[in-house]
Structure formats: structure tokens, C-alpha cells
Design a protein around this motif. Structure first.
Motif, mmCIF file in Angstrom:
data_model
loop_
_atom_site.group_PDB
_atom_site.id
_atom_site.type_symbol
_atom_site.label_atom_id
_atom_site.label_comp_id
_atom_site.label_asym_id
_atom_site.label_seq_id
_atom_site.Cartn_x
_atom_site.Cartn_y
_atom_site.Cartn_z
ATOM 1 N N ARG A 16 33.897 80.293 93.830
ATOM 2 C CA ARG A 16 34.784 81.097 94.542
ATOM 3 C C ARG A 16 35.997 81.607 93.496
ATOM 4 O O ARG A 16 36.490 80.450 92.851
ATOM 5 C CB ARG A 16 35.177 80.490 95.995
ATOM 6 C CG ARG A 16 34.027 80.251 96.570
ATOM 7 C CD ARG A 16 33.396 81.324 97.353
ATOM 8 N NE ARG A 16 32.099 81.089 97.938
ATOM 9 C CZ ARG A 16 31.949 80.797 99.257
ATOM 10 N NH1 ARG A 16 32.957 80.637 100.266
ATOM 11 N NH2 ARG A 16 30.742 80.642 100.017
ATOM 12 N N ILE A 17 36.611 82.510 93.635
ATOM 13 C CA ILE A 17 37.785 83.014 93.252
ATOM 14 C C ILE A 17 38.872 83.365 94.262
ATOM 15 O O ILE A 17 38.589 84.288 94.926
ATOM 16 C CB ILE A 17 37.505 84.044 92.071
ATOM 17 C CG1 ILE A 17 36.852 83.342 90.948
ATOM 18 C CG2 ILE A 17 38.977 84.428 91.716
ATOM 19 C CD1 ILE A 17 36.575 84.580 89.688
ATOM 20 N N ILE A 18 40.043 83.117 94.159
ATOM 21 C CA ILE A 18 40.939 83.538 95.158
ATOM 22 C C ILE A 18 41.851 84.476 94.462
ATOM 23 O O ILE A 18 42.492 84.060 93.292
ATOM 24 C CB ILE A 18 41.881 82.430 95.713
ATOM 25 C CG1 ILE A 18 40.974 81.413 96.443
ATOM 26 C CG2 ILE A 18 42.838 82.959 96.647
ATOM 27 C CD1 ILE A 18 41.585 80.163 97.229
ATOM 28 N N LEU A 19 42.272 85.509 94.911
ATOM 29 C CA LEU A 19 43.130 86.632 94.489
ATOM 30 C C LEU A 19 44.141 86.902 95.554
ATOM 31 O O LEU A 19 43.822 86.755 96.749
ATOM 32 C CB LEU A 19 42.247 87.957 94.134
ATOM 33 C CG LEU A 19 41.369 87.703 92.916
ATOM 34 C CD1 LEU A 19 40.471 89.051 92.660
ATOM 35 C CD2 LEU A 19 41.663 86.923 91.552
ATOM 36 N N GLN A 20 45.207 87.249 95.006
ATOM 37 C CA GLN A 20 46.070 87.998 96.038
ATOM 38 C C GLN A 20 46.631 89.222 95.740
ATOM 39 O O GLN A 20 46.730 89.873 94.715
ATOM 40 C CB GLN A 20 47.411 87.091 95.944
ATOM 41 C CG GLN A 20 48.442 87.321 97.101
ATOM 42 C CD GLN A 20 49.480 86.170 97.141
ATOM 43 O OE1 GLN A 20 48.984 85.023 96.678
ATOM 44 N NE2 GLN A 20 50.673 86.648 97.743
ATOM 45 N N GLU A 21 46.794 89.967 96.716
ATOM 46 C CA GLU A 21 47.183 91.456 96.609
ATOM 47 C C GLU A 21 48.340 91.764 97.736
ATOM 48 O O GLU A 21 48.034 91.549 98.758
ATOM 49 C CB GLU A 21 45.979 92.371 96.985
ATOM 50 C CG GLU A 21 46.278 93.928 96.715
ATOM 51 C CD GLU A 21 45.361 94.630 97.169
ATOM 52 O OE1 GLU A 21 45.557 95.967 97.844
ATOM 53 O OE2 GLU A 21 44.206 94.541 96.617
ATOM 54 N N TYR A 81 34.408 94.170 90.091
ATOM 55 C CA TYR A 81 34.302 93.531 88.874
ATOM 56 C C TYR A 81 35.599 92.810 88.363
ATOM 57 O O TYR A 81 36.633 93.420 88.424
ATOM 58 C CB TYR A 81 33.816 94.311 87.819
ATOM 59 C CG TYR A 81 32.491 94.818 87.919
ATOM 60 C CD1 TYR A 81 31.436 94.011 87.345
ATOM 61 C CD2 TYR A 81 31.952 95.880 88.547
ATOM 62 C CE1 TYR A 81 30.072 94.220 87.450
ATOM 63 C CE2 TYR A 81 30.793 96.130 88.650
ATOM 64 C CZ TYR A 81 29.674 95.373 88.392
ATOM 65 O OH TYR A 81 28.356 95.594 88.256
ATOM 66 N N MET A 82 35.549 91.761 87.757
ATOM 67 C CA MET A 82 36.884 90.965 87.441
ATOM 68 C C MET A 82 36.564 90.646 85.919
ATOM 69 O O MET A 82 35.623 89.932 85.672
ATOM 70 C CB MET A 82 37.208 89.678 88.067
ATOM 71 C CG MET A 82 38.445 89.334 87.938
ATOM 72 S SD MET A 82 38.725 87.592 89.232
ATOM 73 C CE MET A 82 40.143 86.964 87.984
ATOM 74 N N GLN A 114 33.388 89.745 98.408
ATOM 75 C CA GLN A 114 34.276 89.015 99.195
ATOM 76 C C GLN A 114 33.543 88.290 100.042
ATOM 77 O O GLN A 114 32.650 88.630 100.786
ATOM 78 C CB GLN A 114 34.974 90.108 99.852
ATOM 79 C CG GLN A 114 36.374 89.658 100.460
ATOM 80 C CD GLN A 114 37.316 90.686 101.173
ATOM 81 O OE1 GLN A 114 36.925 91.909 100.859
ATOM 82 N NE2 GLN A 114 38.079 90.283 101.846
ATOM 83 N N VAL A 115 34.308 87.076 100.465
ATOM 84 C CA VAL A 115 33.600 86.048 101.346
ATOM 85 C C VAL A 115 34.713 85.580 102.138
ATOM 86 O O VAL A 115 36.048 85.756 101.704
ATOM 87 C CB VAL A 115 32.869 84.903 100.837
ATOM 88 C CG1 VAL A 115 31.639 85.524 100.216
ATOM 89 C CG2 VAL A 115 33.905 84.288 99.980
ATOM 90 N N TYR A 123 36.683 85.591 96.847
ATOM 91 C CA TYR A 123 35.459 86.047 96.610
ATOM 92 C C TYR A 123 34.371 85.332 95.919
ATOM 93 O O TYR A 123 34.873 84.178 95.275
ATOM 94 C CB TYR A 123 35.856 87.048 95.265
ATOM 95 C CG TYR A 123 36.590 88.405 95.771
ATOM 96 C CD1 TYR A 123 35.840 89.557 96.226
ATOM 97 C CD2 TYR A 123 37.871 88.203 95.990
ATOM 98 C CE1 TYR A 123 36.597 90.553 96.553
ATOM 99 C CE2 TYR A 123 38.749 89.501 96.240
ATOM 100 C CZ TYR A 123 38.095 90.662 96.721
ATOM 101 O OH TYR A 123 38.556 91.808 97.181
ATOM 102 N N GLN A 124 33.217 85.440 95.966
ATOM 103 C CA GLN A 124 32.150 84.539 95.376
ATOM 104 C C GLN A 124 31.735 85.223 94.197
ATOM 105 O O GLN A 124 31.208 86.432 94.330
ATOM 106 C CB GLN A 124 30.940 84.502 96.482
ATOM 107 C CG GLN A 124 29.931 83.505 95.781
ATOM 108 C CD GLN A 124 29.040 83.102 96.995
ATOM 109 O OE1 GLN A 124 29.297 82.639 97.841
ATOM 110 N NE2 GLN A 124 27.727 84.002 96.607
ATOM 111 N N VAL A 125 31.471 84.444 93.023
ATOM 112 C CA VAL A 125 31.012 84.704 91.702
ATOM 113 C C VAL A 125 29.368 85.173 92.048
ATOM 114 O O VAL A 125 28.890 84.318 92.071
ATOM 115 C CB VAL A 125 31.387 83.776 90.903
ATOM 116 C CG1 VAL A 125 30.709 84.522 89.464
ATOM 117 C CG2 VAL A 125 32.707 83.771 90.490
ATOM 118 N N GLU A 126 29.017 86.262 91.793
ATOM 119 C CA GLU A 126 27.665 86.670 91.984
ATOM 120 C C GLU A 126 26.826 86.406 90.629
ATOM 121 O O GLU A 126 25.860 86.160 90.382
ATOM 122 C CB GLU A 126 27.321 87.937 92.486
ATOM 123 C CG GLU A 126 27.870 88.123 93.916
ATOM 124 C CD GLU A 126 27.192 87.436 95.041
ATOM 125 O OE1 GLU A 126 25.827 87.518 95.174
ATOM 126 O OE2 GLU A 126 27.746 86.734 95.652
#
Length: 101
Positions: free
Chosen positions: A64-69, A51-52, A97-98, A76-79
Motif C-alpha cells: 500500500r502507498i499513502i498519498l496526500q492531496e 500510475y505512480m 485506490q483502497v 492505494y494498493q500496488v497492482e
């Protein structure tokens, strides 16, 4: 038999590029933002879903959302997404995640 063959020989097939047939999704790059300050991402199932909570407009399912860790980027794809009423640009989304495009 000749009639059907002549009909089929005059049939014109149209090839559409497969990338134009697929529904395009918008990509939102949050990789330069700070987790815990600019957004919150709660990882579930070893990070394959989560969850974001973030801010911004135009986030929709299938985007789609790109995150960095650390040094790694994840897409990630928004469901599902729900916007708050106040502030109206704040939202919470279920992400899956995709592979990175």
C-alpha cells in the motif's frame, strides 16, 4: 451413532485470528513528499487508479502507498510495479485506490 458422536465430541477446533491468516502488506507513506518533485502520480478514472513513478526500494505488488492531496490522504494498493535499470531504485507502478486501513 454413539461412536460418531463421541469422536466428534473429542475433536479439537483451533481458531486462528483472521488478521493472522491474511497476508500482510507493507505500507509506504509518501504523504509527506512533494508531488511533482519527489514522485509523479498520474490519476486515471477519477483518481480510483493511476500510475505512480517514484523512488525507493522494496515496493511490491499488494503493498500500500499513502498519498496526500491537499488536506486529504488516500491509500492505494500496488497492482503492478516495474523497476528501472538506472537508477535501480526508481520504479513505476499501477495503483488502485483502497480504503485506508
Amino acid at each position: 451413532m454413539n461412536l460418531s458422536f463421541s469422536f466428534l465430541s473429542k475433536l479439537v477446533l483451533v481458531n486462528f485470528p483472521t488478521n493472522q491468516l491474511k497476508q500482510k502488506h507493507k505500507v509506504h507513506d509518501y504523504s509527506q513528499l512533494v508531488s511533482g518533485s519527489d514522485y509523479v502520480f498520474e490519476r486515471l478514472n477519477e483518481g480510483t487508479i493511476g500510475y505512480m513513478t517514484g523512488s525507493g526500494t522494496g515496493i511490491k505488488p499488494s503493498d500500500r502507498i499513502i498519498l496526500q492531496e491537499g488536506c486529504d490522504s488516500y491509500q492505494y494498493q500496488v497492482e503492478e510495479v516495474d523497476y528501472y535499470s538506472d537508477p535501480s531504485d526508481m520504479w513505476i507502478a499501477l495503483l488502485k485506490q483502497v480504503p485506508i486501513d
